[in-house]
Design a protein around this motif. Sequence first.
Motif, PDB file in Angstrom:
ATOM      1  N   LEU A  94       0.831  -1.194  -0.117  1.00  0.00           N
ATOM      2  CA  LEU A  94       0.121  -0.021  -0.044  1.00  0.00           C
ATOM      3  C   LEU A  94       1.060   1.208  -0.079  1.00  0.00           C
ATOM      4  O   LEU A  94       1.331   1.393   0.725  1.00  0.00           O
ATOM      5  CB  LEU A  94      -0.857   0.008   1.220  1.00  0.00           C
ATOM      6  CG  LEU A  94      -1.702   1.314   1.442  1.00  0.00           C
ATOM      7  CD1 LEU A  94      -2.931   1.050   0.069  1.00  0.00           C
ATOM      8  CD2 LEU A  94      -2.565   1.349   2.500  1.00  0.00           C
ATOM      9  N   SER A  95       0.955   1.903  -1.144  1.00  0.00           N
ATOM     10  CA  SER A  95       1.480   3.188  -1.365  1.00  0.00           C
ATOM     11  C   SER A  95       0.783   4.498  -0.633  1.00  0.00           C
ATOM     12  O   SER A  95      -0.194   4.614  -0.918  1.00  0.00           O
ATOM     13  CB  SER A  95       1.861   3.592  -2.663  1.00  0.00           C
ATOM     14  OG  SER A  95       2.211   4.923  -3.025  1.00  0.00           O
ATOM     15  N   GLU A 127      -4.466  16.978  -0.267  1.00  0.00           N
ATOM     16  CA  GLU A 127      -5.485  16.985   0.769  1.00  0.00           C
ATOM     17  C   GLU A 127      -5.961  15.456   1.076  1.00  0.00           C
ATOM     18  O   GLU A 127      -6.581  15.173   0.270  1.00  0.00           O
ATOM     19  CB  GLU A 127      -6.541  18.019   0.834  1.00  0.00           C
ATOM     20  CG  GLU A 127      -5.885  19.374   1.138  1.00  0.00           C
ATOM     21  CD  GLU A 127      -5.580  19.635   2.585  1.00  0.00           C
ATOM     22  OE1 GLU A 127      -5.766  18.804   3.498  1.00  0.00           O
ATOM     23  OE2 GLU A 127      -5.563  20.949   2.917  1.00  0.00           O
ATOM     24  N   PRO A 128      -5.884  14.905   2.027  1.00  0.00           N
ATOM     25  CA  PRO A 128      -6.404  13.527   2.140  1.00  0.00           C
ATOM     26  C   PRO A 128      -7.918  13.555   2.254  1.00  0.00           C
ATOM     27  O   PRO A 128      -8.564  14.384   3.052  1.00  0.00           O
ATOM     28  CB  PRO A 128      -5.825  12.847   3.414  1.00  0.00           C
ATOM     29  CG  PRO A 128      -4.728  14.037   3.758  1.00  0.00           C
ATOM     30  CD  PRO A 128      -5.076  15.202   3.301  1.00  0.00           C
ATOM     31  N   LEU A 129      -8.632  12.392   1.966  1.00  0.00           N
ATOM     32  CA  LEU A 129      -9.930  12.186   2.245  1.00  0.00           C
ATOM     33  C   LEU A 129      -9.819  10.988   3.188  1.00  0.00           C
ATOM     34  O   LEU A 129      -9.863   9.950   2.735  1.00  0.00           O
ATOM     35  CB  LEU A 129     -10.787  11.683   1.094  1.00  0.00           C
ATOM     36  CG  LEU A 129     -10.992  12.671  -0.333  1.00  0.00           C
ATOM     37  CD1 LEU A 129     -11.571  12.277  -1.302  1.00  0.00           C
ATOM     38  CD2 LEU A 129     -11.402  14.016   0.458  1.00  0.00           C
ATOM     39  N   TRP A 130      -9.762  11.402   4.414  1.00  0.00           N
ATOM     40  CA  TRP A 130      -9.472  10.522   5.612  1.00  0.00           C
ATOM     41  C   TRP A 130     -10.763   9.473   5.649  1.00  0.00           C
ATOM     42  O   TRP A 130     -10.292   8.399   5.994  1.00  0.00           O
ATOM     43  CB  TRP A 130      -9.764  11.244   7.079  1.00  0.00           C
ATOM     44  CG  TRP A 130      -8.263  12.235   6.862  1.00  0.00           C
ATOM     45  CD1 TRP A 130      -8.189  13.386   7.067  1.00  0.00           C
ATOM     46  CD2 TRP A 130      -6.892  11.553   7.051  1.00  0.00           C
ATOM     47  NE1 TRP A 130      -6.744  13.812   6.988  1.00  0.00           N
ATOM     48  CE2 TRP A 130      -5.958  12.749   7.017  1.00  0.00           C
ATOM     49  CE3 TRP A 130      -6.397  10.119   7.181  1.00  0.00           C
ATOM     50  CZ2 TRP A 130      -4.649  12.704   7.068  1.00  0.00           C
ATOM     51  CZ3 TRP A 130      -4.984  10.312   7.239  1.00  0.00           C
ATOM     52  CH2 TRP A 130      -3.874  11.200   7.269  1.00  0.00           C
ATOM     53  N   GLY A 131     -11.977   9.524   5.368  1.00  0.00           N
ATOM     54  CA  GLY A 131     -12.840   8.684   5.236  1.00  0.00           C
ATOM     55  C   GLY A 131     -12.464   7.492   4.521  1.00  0.00           C
ATOM     56  O   GLY A 131     -12.682   6.368   4.969  1.00  0.00           O
ATOM     57  N   ALA A 132     -12.424   7.829   3.062  1.00  0.00           N
ATOM     58  CA  ALA A 132     -12.073   6.919   2.143  1.00  0.00           C
ATOM     59  C   ALA A 132     -10.785   5.963   2.251  1.00  0.00           C
ATOM     60  O   ALA A 132     -10.599   4.943   2.383  1.00  0.00           O
ATOM     61  CB  ALA A 132     -11.960   7.538   0.636  1.00  0.00           C
ATOM     62  N   THR A 166     -10.314   1.867   3.420  1.00  0.00           N
ATOM     63  CA  THR A 166      -9.151   1.056   2.639  1.00  0.00           C
ATOM     64  C   THR A 166      -8.233   0.711   3.629  1.00  0.00           C
ATOM     65  O   THR A 166      -7.860  -0.882   3.414  1.00  0.00           O
ATOM     66  CB  THR A 166      -8.529   1.946   1.411  1.00  0.00           C
ATOM     67  OG1 THR A 166      -9.430   2.142   0.264  1.00  0.00           O
ATOM     68  CG2 THR A 166      -7.349   0.938   0.813  1.00  0.00           C
ATOM     69  N   ILE A 167      -7.717   1.181   4.476  1.00  0.00           N
ATOM     70  CA  ILE A 167      -6.850   0.712   5.421  1.00  0.00           C
ATOM     71  C   ILE A 167      -7.437  -0.661   6.380  1.00  0.00           C
ATOM     72  O   ILE A 167      -6.902  -1.286   6.568  1.00  0.00           O
ATOM     73  CB  ILE A 167      -6.341   1.737   6.333  1.00  0.00           C
ATOM     74  CG1 ILE A 167      -5.505   2.819   5.578  1.00  0.00           C
ATOM     75  CG2 ILE A 167      -5.588   1.387   7.745  1.00  0.00           C
ATOM     76  CD1 ILE A 167      -4.976   4.008   6.232  1.00  0.00           C
ATOM     77  N   ASN A 168      -8.766  -0.154   6.575  1.00  0.00           N
ATOM     78  CA  ASN A 168      -9.563  -1.375   7.373  1.00  0.00           C
ATOM     79  C   ASN A 168      -9.400  -2.683   6.505  1.00  0.00           C
ATOM     80  O   ASN A 168      -9.482  -3.594   7.290  1.00  0.00           O
ATOM     81  CB  ASN A 168     -10.511  -0.790   7.781  1.00  0.00           C
ATOM     82  CG  ASN A 168     -10.939  -0.532   9.112  1.00  0.00           C
ATOM     83  OD1 ASN A 168     -10.085  -0.914  10.096  1.00  0.00           O
ATOM     84  ND2 ASN A 168     -11.933   0.056   9.764  1.00  0.00           N
ATOM     85  N   GLN A 169      -9.693  -2.602   5.326  1.00  0.00           N
ATOM     86  CA  GLN A 169      -9.618  -3.763   4.652  1.00  0.00           C
ATOM     87  C   GLN A 169      -8.500  -4.573   4.738  1.00  0.00           C
ATOM     88  O   GLN A 169      -8.162  -5.744   4.539  1.00  0.00           O
ATOM     89  CB  GLN A 169     -10.186  -3.347   2.994  1.00  0.00           C
ATOM     90  CG  GLN A 169     -11.703  -3.000   3.279  1.00  0.00           C
ATOM     91  CD  GLN A 169     -12.080  -2.386   1.638  1.00  0.00           C
ATOM     92  OE1 GLN A 169     -11.374  -2.642   0.742  1.00  0.00           O
ATOM     93  NE2 GLN A 169     -13.075  -2.106   1.702  1.00  0.00           N
ATOM     94  N   SER A 223      -7.966   2.287  12.569  1.00  0.00           N
ATOM     95  CA  SER A 223      -8.156   3.696  11.902  1.00  0.00           C
ATOM     96  C   SER A 223     -10.039   4.051  11.832  1.00  0.00           C
ATOM     97  O   SER A 223     -10.262   5.058  11.632  1.00  0.00           O
ATOM     98  CB  SER A 223      -7.694   3.374  10.558  1.00  0.00           C
ATOM     99  OG  SER A 223      -8.574   2.591   9.831  1.00  0.00           O
ATOM    100  N   SER A 224     -10.638   2.860  11.847  1.00  0.00           N
ATOM    101  CA  SER A 224     -12.071   3.069  11.610  1.00  0.00           C
ATOM    102  C   SER A 224     -12.907   2.731  12.472  1.00  0.00           C
ATOM    103  O   SER A 224     -13.027   1.628  13.043  1.00  0.00           O
ATOM    104  CB  SER A 224     -12.351   2.156  10.206  1.00  0.00           C
ATOM    105  OG  SER A 224     -13.742   2.425   9.972  1.00  0.00           O
TER     106      SER A 224
END
Length: 527
Positions: A169-170, A392-397, A401-404, A411-412
């Motif tokens: 994951l980059s 600028e990060p979209l932290w929700g998105a 993905t990080i949770n998956q 994170s979630s």
Amino acid sequence: MKAKPVEDQEGIPSEQTEVPTNDDKASSQQTESASADTVETKTLSTETSSQGGFSSRERPRSKKWRVFQVSLVLLVLISTVTGIIVVPRLYRTYASVKSVTHQTLPHVKTTGQAIPSPTLLPDDLTGLNHLNLLLLGSDTDSKFEGGRVLTQTDIVVRIDFAHHHVTMLSLPRDLWVPSDEGYCCAKLDEISLNETAGATTPLDVKLYGFAHTIATIEQDFHIPINAYAWVGLDGLIKVIDTLGGIDIDVLHPVVDDIYPADITSSNNPYDYQRVYIPPGPQHLDGSTALEYVRSRHGDLLEDVGRAARQQELLLALKQKLGNREIFVHLEEIATDLQGSVLTSLSIQQVLELANFARGLNAQDFIQMALGLPDYGYGETIDTYEGNIWVEEPLWGAISQTINQVFPESTSSKPMSLQSLTLTDYQTVQKERAHVLIENGSQDEAAGNKLKTVLTKDGFIVSKVQEADHPYLATQIKNLNPQTANTSRILGQLFGVLASTPGTAPPRGVDIILILGQDSAASVEATG
């Protein structure tokens, strides 16, 4: 990154060697002394673990072969999907290997806590379900003083022993994120460049920078990091040239008019050059291969397209390294890669990863990038250095993905629009921030329901309006430095980090809250 004149199971010719004595066997688990001319047979035993997915083998190994194993696994695994294929250092002797492995990071002060350095892995990895390895890559160090580096590559690799695959994951280098030291904000790649206070030597400077980078990633992305590996990029050019180049099927032309010439221009590390690589089957030398994977302009798919190029080169390089002729270049590669790698992994850990990696096929590697537009948006920020472009990060998105990818991540968390603590309530009352709610959730009633919830908690909601387009993830933009704490509290409620855009705020608005589809259900349940 041998024993007999016949081929072993990897198809690499072995060399004649001496039969080990009993003393040799008794010390086979110890680190061998450095000697490029003396080869002794050692036994490498790898225990079988159904959970770890390692295969059981026990057969003679010479020092050269074990050094080759170390180098091969780092060369295959330490690779980027953001800008550089990272190449490890190949050493002629174990004394050299030891000098760059087991490089633990210092403990660094963060916002209210000390995040431990990533040295908690056991030497025996066979019992692990997985581990998370942070790969860091930098360009030439000539731009910066004292050993400081800019981590142009930040990629978290989840090595899943139980399911026999690797996910890479980059994290884009231009992500505008809060620093682990508490200020907002900095580009991710600049954390290692700037956060080096307390370092006294060039090596310490690098290690302090890496420690702060890891702390920032753990804090902002909530990914626990178990180990790290860092490499400079010069070695890639030399190794590919030593191997006689690699073959790539270029899917679409690579055109970059502002490619950095920091490798080819000895007089000016900030110079640029034009890069053009035509489509179709190509045989690339080291410099061209680096251009192919490092170019970051002119690709219509941006980070995703660059990631595909990285994967293509990685597979080509892995195939090249699997050729039996690689063995004759062992010492040349050792010379090529001197001075280009640091890692917290021990020699034994690297060897076990090598044993695991030998059983992986191309389809066992998954490459992902948190690129635009799904995970962020471009923004021009006014800083003390002038206007700069950031992501600028979209932290929700990002959290989804990080949770998956990292189920162990924190994170979630479910959004909790409950009453504030007394301290939070007093902060909201003191700052009296005016909040504009933009409903991007496609639930027409969600915006007004959110207004009711926030008003009960003492927030001042000046207006509710529809967003300019649907939003997957909730965003919070703080437009007034005097209301930073209120935006932070809102971020805690929604499980996101507030951003600080450089655009002029609407009249009478301190904070813009864009309600995304990810939070609409929680608003419904609370309202």
